[in-house]
Design an enzyme around this catalytic site. Sequence first.
Site, mmCIF file in Angstrom:
data_model
loop_
_atom_site.group_PDB
_atom_site.id
_atom_site.type_symbol
_atom_site.label_atom_id
_atom_site.label_comp_id
_atom_site.label_asym_id
_atom_site.label_seq_id
_atom_site.Cartn_x
_atom_site.Cartn_y
_atom_site.Cartn_z
ATOM 1 C CG LEU A 164 45.505 3.105 16.278
ATOM 2 C CD1 LEU A 164 46.906 2.459 15.681
ATOM 3 C CD2 LEU A 164 45.546 3.638 17.743
ATOM 4 N N GLY A 209 37.419 -3.262 12.432
ATOM 5 C CA GLY A 209 37.649 -4.487 13.274
ATOM 6 C C GLY A 209 38.572 -4.231 14.460
ATOM 7 C CB SER A 263 39.459 -1.519 22.789
ATOM 8 O OG SER A 263 38.316 -0.772 23.032
ATOM 9 C CB THR A 322 38.925 13.054 14.555
ATOM 10 O OG1 THR A 322 38.207 12.400 15.353
ATOM 11 C CG2 THR A 322 38.773 14.623 14.771
ATOM 12 N N GLY A 357 47.708 12.461 24.141
ATOM 13 C CA GLY A 357 46.486 13.080 23.426
ATOM 14 C C GLY A 357 45.262 12.842 24.399
ATOM 15 N NE ARG A 377 11.417 28.714 34.275
ATOM 16 C CZ ARG A 377 10.291 28.773 33.526
ATOM 17 N NH1 ARG A 377 9.977 29.958 32.696
ATOM 18 N NH2 ARG A 377 9.272 27.914 33.494
ATOM 19 N N GLY A 415 12.450 21.845 31.183
ATOM 20 C CA GLY A 415 11.803 21.514 29.868
ATOM 21 C C GLY A 415 12.431 22.167 28.813
ATOM 22 C CD GLU A 441 43.020 11.306 21.697
ATOM 23 O OE1 GLU A 441 43.856 11.096 22.270
ATOM 24 O OE2 GLU A 441 42.704 12.280 21.019
HETATM 25 C C1 LIG Z 1 33.717 10.720 16.872
HETATM 26 C C2 LIG Z 1 34.778 9.715 17.065
HETATM 27 C C3 LIG Z 1 36.024 10.162 16.656
HETATM 28 C C4 LIG Z 1 36.977 9.354 16.746
HETATM 29 N N1 LIG Z 1 38.454 9.748 16.148
HETATM 30 C C5 LIG Z 1 39.365 8.917 15.826
HETATM 31 C C6 LIG Z 1 40.686 9.019 15.317
HETATM 32 O O1 LIG Z 1 40.734 10.564 14.885
HETATM 33 N N2 LIG Z 1 41.543 8.209 14.985
HETATM 34 C C7 LIG Z 1 41.503 7.172 15.292
HETATM 35 O O2 LIG Z 1 42.295 6.121 15.121
HETATM 36 N N3 LIG Z 1 40.322 6.679 16.128
HETATM 37 C C8 LIG Z 1 39.149 7.457 16.291
HETATM 38 N N4 LIG Z 1 38.127 7.023 16.802
HETATM 39 C C9 LIG Z 1 38.072 5.748 17.244
HETATM 40 C C10 LIG Z 1 37.848 5.359 18.599
HETATM 41 O O3 LIG Z 1 39.275 5.441 19.240
HETATM 42 C C11 LIG Z 1 37.379 4.172 18.935
HETATM 43 O O4 LIG Z 1 35.977 4.069 18.658
HETATM 44 C C12 LIG Z 1 37.716 3.565 20.303
HETATM 45 O O5 LIG Z 1 39.042 3.364 20.508
HETATM 46 C C13 LIG Z 1 36.865 2.275 20.644
HETATM 47 O O6 LIG Z 1 36.861 1.484 19.491
HETATM 48 P P1 LIG Z 1 35.626 0.825 18.952
HETATM 49 O O7 LIG Z 1 34.715 1.644 18.615
HETATM 50 O O8 LIG Z 1 36.044 -0.267 18.141
HETATM 51 O O9 LIG Z 1 34.772 -0.024 20.368
HETATM 52 P P2 LIG Z 1 35.451 -1.582 21.083
HETATM 53 O O10 LIG Z 1 36.733 -1.648 21.210
HETATM 54 O O11 LIG Z 1 34.694 -2.445 20.089
HETATM 55 O O12 LIG Z 1 34.600 -1.473 22.335
HETATM 56 C C14 LIG Z 1 33.370 -1.728 22.554
HETATM 57 C C15 LIG Z 1 32.964 -1.881 24.147
HETATM 58 O O13 LIG Z 1 33.752 -2.921 24.700
HETATM 59 C C16 LIG Z 1 34.644 -2.477 25.685
HETATM 60 N N5 LIG Z 1 35.831 -3.397 25.744
HETATM 61 C C17 LIG Z 1 36.686 -3.663 24.419
HETATM 62 N N6 LIG Z 1 37.739 -4.256 25.035
HETATM 63 C C18 LIG Z 1 37.702 -4.321 26.266
HETATM 64 C C19 LIG Z 1 38.411 -4.957 27.251
HETATM 65 N N7 LIG Z 1 39.804 -5.644 26.929
HETATM 66 N N8 LIG Z 1 38.074 -4.908 28.603
HETATM 67 C C20 LIG Z 1 36.955 -4.321 28.868
HETATM 68 N N9 LIG Z 1 36.218 -3.723 27.849
HETATM 69 C C21 LIG Z 1 36.408 -3.562 26.934
HETATM 70 C C22 LIG Z 1 34.877 -0.952 25.422
HETATM 71 O O14 LIG Z 1 35.118 -0.292 26.541
HETATM 72 C C23 LIG Z 1 33.563 -0.726 24.902
HETATM 73 O O15 LIG Z 1 32.762 -0.266 26.022
HETATM 74 C C24 LIG Z 1 36.957 7.808 16.872
HETATM 75 C C25 LIG Z 1 35.760 7.588 17.359
HETATM 76 C C26 LIG Z 1 34.677 8.225 17.543
HETATM 77 C C27 LIG Z 1 33.441 7.850 17.863
#
Ligand SMILES: Cc1cc2nc3c(=O)[nH]c(=O)nc-3n(C[C@H](O)[C@H](O)[C@H](O)COP(=O)(O)OP(=O)(O)OC[C@H]3O[C@@H](n4cnc5c(N)ncnc54)[C@H](O)[C@@H]3O)c2cc1C
Length: 388
Positions: free
Chosen positions: A131, A135, A138, A164, A248, A274, A346, A369
């Site tokens: 998904l 860009g 969330s 993943t 999920g 320990r 430590g 997720e």
């Molecule tokens: C190890 C790993 C495995 C993953 N596996 C998958 C997968 O299998 N499939 C898949 O599709 N995705 C996967 N993801 C992606 C994951 O779901 C996203 O990283 C996650 O949804 C957050 O999106 P972003 O990283 O773009 O952060 P952003 O959306 O940019 O968020 C950055 C920060 O802003 C905050 N924020 C953003 N919008 C708002 C709002 N409206 N209100 C308040 N706070 C907000 C967020 O809470 C966060 O703290 C994976 C990520 C990781 C790190």
Amino acid sequence: MSETSHPPLTHLSEDESLFREQVRQFADERVRPLVSQMDRDAKIPRDLIDACFDLGLMGIEIPEQHGGAGAAFFMSVLAVEELARVDASVAVLVDVQNTLVNNAILRWGSAEQHTRYFPKLASGWVGAYALSEAGSGSDAFALACRAEDKGDHFQLTGQKLWITNAAEAELFIVMANVDPSKGYRGITSFLVERSFPGFTVGKKEDKLGIRASSTCELILEGCRVPKPNVLGEVGKGYKIAIETLNEGRIGIGAQMVGVAQGALDHAVRYSQERKQFGQAIAEFQAVQFQLAEMATRLEAARLLTYNAARLRDAGASFIKEAAMAKLFASQVAEFVASKAIEVYGGYGFTREYPIEKYFRDQKVGQIYEGTSNMQLAVIAKQLLGRMA
Ligand SMILES: Cc1cc2nc3c(=O)[nH]c(=O)nc-3n(C[C@H](O)[C@H](O)[C@H](O)COP(=O)(O)OP(=O)(O)OC[C@H]3O[C@@H](n4cnc5c(N)ncnc54)[C@H](O)[C@@H]3O)c2cc1C
């Protein structure tokens, strides 16, 4: 227990109890000896993945006629918890396969798709769920991946990030938009095989935690997806994405419960071994209280997670409870893993002991997720009576 009383949430049926024992034994005997190596190599050996298939851990809800166990969602939760107690990467491999991929195909796949893909997913094909993009995290419905209708097939173009299981997967559920002018109502789910022309698995991330779990970019360059590989209806991919992630995240709650349990088990054992000031540190009331606090929060996280899973299996509403389970269990895993390092002193801060890995592995529970903020948003919407 009287017949009219409800069984306690943590009371397991005979089947559940036997299954948990099997997974626990597998995790201790087969996974534990490989944990540090997998963390260093950033890879789960194929043999171990095959062993997960052999034990039936990759097709828990897949109907028996298609080679699966035909079991309840709660069994996936038990499996993920038990695996995460030993290794969170193996846990998420199993989690994504069951709670996202198999689950989505079970609910939205056609009978023909079940016949075509379930026997493979139960016996050797790893699945992945795509998904997120560079860009859109969330704001998942802002995804830019396009799907163009070409008559007998769709042509997918774009890029996915953070996927993943991508290094190992043969089948990917990919979300792409068939008509961006319709906004999220253009989002459609596709079943994309690794071998489809125009599909490539790209760069693998070098991560803080769950290092053995592969997280890769996907590149779709005019990827040709036959029409029978649309999952559910065209334009209904947003619904599949929301509803699958609602379920999920109970699995991620279970992963975090398992991580916290693993860290606590180590801390309890170490505190009895320990010695300082001439006695085991477990004799100090301050250390005992720390362990008691960890155990109490962990129990609460487990109850939230089991309750959400059992509500889901009962066909009751569970969206708020699932978000609460993931939110809280990931906070608890962070707390417990951090305190466990303190119990180790430590030594806990070094790679020679198993505990720092739990601390690294837990952090992702607050990110994937749906970040913790997104869980809070789901809970708040439910409280305020708005649509999640
Ligand atoms: C190890 C790993 C495995 C993953 N596996 C998958 C997968 O299998 N499939 C898949 O599709 N995705 C996967 N993801 C992606 C994951 O779901 C996203 O990283 C996650 O949804 C957050 O999106 P972003 O990283 O773009 O952060 P952003 O959306 O940019 O968020 C950055 C920060 O802003 C905050 N924020 C953003 N919008 C708002 C709002 N409206 N209100 C308040 N706070 C907000 C967020 O809470 C966060 O703290 C994976 C990520 C990781 C790190």
